[in-house]
Design a protein around this motif. Structure first.
Motif, short mmCIF file in Angstrom:
data_model
loop_
_atom_site.label_atom_id
_atom_site.label_comp_id
_atom_site.label_asym_id
_atom_site.label_seq_id
_atom_site.Cartn_x
_atom_site.Cartn_y
_atom_site.Cartn_z
N UNK A 171 0.85 -1.19 0.00
CA UNK A 171 0.00 0.00 0.00
C UNK A 171 0.88 1.24 0.00
N UNK A 172 0.31 2.34 -0.43
CA UNK A 172 1.03 3.61 -0.49
C UNK A 172 0.86 4.35 0.83
N UNK A 173 1.98 4.69 1.46
CA UNK A 173 1.96 5.37 2.74
C UNK A 173 2.55 6.77 2.61
N UNK A 201 9.85 1.30 1.68
CA UNK A 201 10.02 1.32 0.23
C UNK A 201 11.33 0.75 -0.27
N UNK A 202 12.32 0.59 0.63
CA UNK A 202 13.61 0.03 0.24
C UNK A 202 13.71 -1.47 0.56
N UNK A 222 4.68 4.25 12.22
CA UNK A 222 4.63 5.53 11.51
C UNK A 222 5.56 5.48 10.31
N UNK A 223 5.04 5.83 9.15
CA UNK A 223 5.85 5.81 7.93
C UNK A 223 6.91 6.92 8.00
N UNK A 224 8.16 6.53 7.83
CA UNK A 224 9.25 7.50 7.88
C UNK A 224 9.37 8.29 6.58
N UNK A 225 8.87 7.72 5.51
CA UNK A 225 8.95 8.40 4.22
C UNK A 225 7.75 8.00 3.37
N UNK A 228 5.87 3.12 -1.21
CA UNK A 228 5.14 1.85 -1.14
C UNK A 228 5.70 0.99 -0.01
N UNK A 229 4.83 0.64 0.91
CA UNK A 229 5.17 -0.25 2.02
C UNK A 229 4.51 -1.60 1.80
#
Length: 792
Positions: A171-173, A201-202, A222-225, A228-229
């Motif tokens: 999903x896109x975060x 994403x990496x 919490x998404x750091x960047x 896509x996660x």
């Protein structure tokens, strides 16, 4: 069945020890829930459901289809080869039946219950979840996981199948946004012991969780960047099968995980401090209505959204909130009985001290309510005299409940201190909240409660069934208790339905007349006793196991049609080559039934089949012997003992002319197909272990064939492409008996090839005794790489 029994009436006058029926069982419903306002197509995996069968779903706002219809085909993955000794474990092979559930748009979220019945019995109920988020259903494929993109918020319905399966959801975060990932599996009866892992994403893991709610996983990160996660989910032991069903919710909406205080007094206003996701910094305010139930589960409006339901307890007494500091006697806050004390173990090693006055001989009860309200606190409580002497202490209530309960008798008039801490001194934090009910001790009034052990009971015509009922006695009550069953059909006699004085259980025996009508009946069970010369009647129900669950208030009793026939074998152990076809001779003991039967692999096996497949045999009317053939896969483990069971199915009529589908399965050793697996006499060798998939091109693959001395004749070579992989074909090739080499030409489509997540299978098939004999090899397919300039 494709044939109908002609004018055959089966009236069974068989002794109780002879009566047999393959009672239905179910192991999953998939998906295991749906969104309000939608109609959901479901697959129910069960055993001995045969053709179409009846089912029902209990609860508000849901409407189930009248029938579940047997699926013509179903998804099956063999998965990895299971080595000894794990391959010797028993295994079930449910067949899927198709139905639908219509969910009203205004119905409350939560649990509904469903159950299935046939002419041979009824299943206990299982859970179906009604949710309020958009839902996605996994499109299952075999092989290496292929990420599937979803839009959040979402509830995903998936399965960990086969063993070692890993599902990946992408999903896109957005940077700085918090996301909750929650699994519901164990709580709906799935055997999945889930593990969640979040990749950024990496591809780096940034969060993981195994157990939060029992064996169900839960995490918040919490998404750091922005990017896509991925959420990876698998069984912690890398187990998996058809019934390893789960619901995975991914959301960025407001969610309350913990709250303080955990309750309040009716008619008062509370200022609540929540912990969770996307919540306001200011406390939430709530007025408790005068008629609020003791166990209340309100939701809160946060912007345009509503939170999840939060468990709060409601009391009738004045409540106290802790005031820090309160870790020493001199800082202890005083209270008077009766009251409810609300506090938190705010940090590791924290101790809360409360003060009260009492007279000599006073008895006081303290009961902690924390774990039962979702707090992680494992409370310990103790009462001390002002001099420091301990009066009493308690850790756990027992039976897996981490909350404490303590009754103390005060030795003298004076000041006493109640001390609260976590059992594990290194734990603590804002979530570690508690409520302590403090009141003058009152003896519990005499009483009792009898638990309904199941909500589905099968009684076979002409037989006896025993069911154990258990009572929880209260307040010293020790008298006898009678169980009454209201709504049982004529022809069912009940005995042993008295729980004797000072006894805690009884084995109730249900004896069924051989000509009792085959049907299901809703039966109300009540328990009756005399207390203080008054007759007391209590309903016997199956209690809800969670606040969202339903209490089942009736017992669905199925009068089952017994099976007249048996499949009988003679004990033997034989050797067979892997890749070969093996034939076993059986005879039928028809028990008065003379019509046709159908024989196939049993849906419940004594051991994992390890890829063994079997035919469906139609046994004509009047025939008493038949051969049954099984096919051993070419990859089967050499030296293992394979045990395969069969089942026979037929349609019989009762004395009223009503048809009933019945079956017989035996797991006795005499009736098993027992094989010691030998090496195969057909082998393959491929010239290239991997091929590059170049769209629009073809490639020749050379295959060498080795035949054993007992295997001659032509060999057919063919390419087996997994059903989800597209754009790859090859024409079968026939290799003559005097040749040992063949060439398959594999063509790749010009437009779409893939996904390339699983090897292709090269299969060779010879004939021995008119039966197929196979060997297989795999070839890995890899995508064509492109250079930095885009050239291929």
């Amino acid at each position: 069945m494709t044939q109908r029994t002609a004018c055959l009436v089966v009236v069974l006058a068989i002794g109780g020890s002879r009566v047999h029926a393959d009672a239905p069982t179910v192991s999953y419903i998939f998906p295991a829930g749906g969104q309000r306002g939608t109609t959901v197509s479901v697959r129910v995996g069960g055993h001995y459901l045969h053709g179409d069968c009846r089912w029902q779903m209990t609860g508000d706002g849901v409407e189930a289809s009248e029938l579940l219809q047997r699926a013509a085909t179903m998804t099956w993955f063999d998965g990895p080869v299971i080595p000894l000794p794990d391959s010797q474990r028993k295994e079930d092979y449910p067949w899927e039946h198709l139905g639908g559930v219509k969910i009203d748009s205004a119905t409350p979220c939560g649990v509904r219950r469903w159950r299935v019945w046939t002419s041979q019995g009824v299943t206990p109920s299982r859970k179906f979840i009604v949710g309020d988020l958009p839902e996605v259903i996994e499109e299952e494929i075999d092989g290496v996981p292929v990420p599937t993109h979803v839009d959040v918020p979402v509830t995903i319905n998936g399965r960990i199948f086969p063993r070692e399966d890993v599902d990946v959801w992408a999903f896109d975060a957005k940077a700085g946004t918090s996301y909750v990932c929650q699994v519901v599996a164990e709580r709906i009866g799935s055997p999945l012991d889930s593990r969640l892992e979040i990749h950024d994403p990496h591809g780096r893991p940034v969060a993981e969780n195994v157990d939060r709610h029992g064996r169900d996983s839960y995490l918040r990160f919490q998404a750091a960047e922005t990017g896509r996660y991925e959420v990876h989910i698998h069984d912690v032991n890398f187990d998996g099968l058809q019934h390893f069903v789960y619901r995975l919710t991914i959301t960025d909406r407001p969610r309350i995980e913990h709250i303080f205080p955990l309750g309040g007094q009716r008619g008062t206003s509370l200022s609540l401090s929540p912990i969770g996701q996307s919540l306001p910094r200011a406390p939430l305010t709530l007025t408790i209505p005068p008629d609020a139930p003791r166990r209340w589960r309100p939701r809160f409006d946060v912007g345009p959204f509503r939170t999840n339901r939060v468990p709060l307890e409601v009391s009738e007494v004045v409540e106290q909130l802790e005031v820090e500091p309160n870790g020493k006697n001199e800082d202890a806050r005083p209270f008077q009985l009766p009251t409810v004390l609300n506090g938190r173990i705010m940090e590791p090693g924290d101790v809360d001290v409360w003060r009260f006055d009492a007279a000599q001989g006073d008895q006081v009860d303290f009961e902690v309510r924390a774990a039962r309200l979702g707090s992680p606190l494992d409370a310990e409580i103790a009462v001390y005299e002002a001099s420091g002497g301990e009066v009493g202490s308690n850790d756990d209530l027992g039976k897996g409940v981490a909350d404490s309960r303590l009754r103390v008798t005060l030795p003298s008039t004076g000041v006493y201190y109640l001390v609260v801490r976590d059992r594990f001194r290194q734990r603590g934090g804002p979530a570690y909240a508690y409520r302590i009910e403090a009141r003058a001790a009152v003896d519990e009034p005499p009483g009792f409660a009898v638990d309904l052990p199941t909500d589905g009971l099968t009684l076979t015509r002409g037989g006896e069934t025993k069911q154990k009922f258990t009572v929880a006695r209260q307040g010293g009550f020790a008298g006898p208790i009678e169980l009454r069953f209201e709504g049982l059909p004529t022809g069912v006699k009940v005995s042993g339905n008295i729980i004797g004085a000072k006894k805690n259980d009884a084995q109730v025996v249900f004896a069924v007349d051989p000509q009792t009508a085959v049907a299901v009946h809703a039966v109300q069970v009540v328990a009756v006793a005399t207390i203080d010369e008054q007759e007391v009647v209590r309903p016997v129900v199956q209690a809800a196991d969670s606040p969202d669950d339903l209490a089942m208030e009736s017992l669905l009793v199925a009068i089952a049609m017994p099976t007249p026939f048996k499949v009988v074998g003679t004990f033997e152990t034989r050797y067979a080559d892997r890749g070969s076809t093996f034939t076993r001779r059986y005879r039928l003991e028809r028990g008065g039934y003379s019509g046709p039967l159908q024989v196939r692999l049993a849906e419940r096996q004594v051991r994992h089949l390890q890829g063994v497949t079997g035919e469906t045999v139609e046994v004509p009317a009047g025939v008493d012997e038949f051969d049954y053939r099984i096919k051993l896969p070419s990859w089967m483990e050499i030296g293992r003992t394979s045990r395969t069971c069969v089942m026979a199915v037929a349609e019989v009529e009762d004395e009223s002319g009503q048809p009933h589908t019945v079956s017989y399965t035996s797991h006795a050793q005499n009736d098993q197909i027992i094989i010691l697996v030998d090496p195969g006499q057909l082998d393959l060798r491929v010239a290239r272990p991997s091929l590059v998939a170049r769209p629009g091109h073809r490639v020749d693959l050379q295959v060498d064939i080795a035949r054993g001395k007992d295997l001659g004749g032509d060999v057919r070579l063919e390419l087996v492409v997994p059903g989800h992989m597209r754009g790859m074909t090859a024409q079968p090739v026939l290799v003559p008996a005097d040749q040992q080499r063949g060439t398959l030409t594999i063509e790749f489509a010009a437009d779409e090839v893939g996904p390339l997540n699983q090897p292709l299978v090269i299969r060779a098939t010879a004939q021995r005794g008119g039966q197929p004999y196979t060997a297989c090899r795999t070839v890995k397919i890899v995508p064509q790489r492109k250079t930095a300039s885009g050239a291929e």
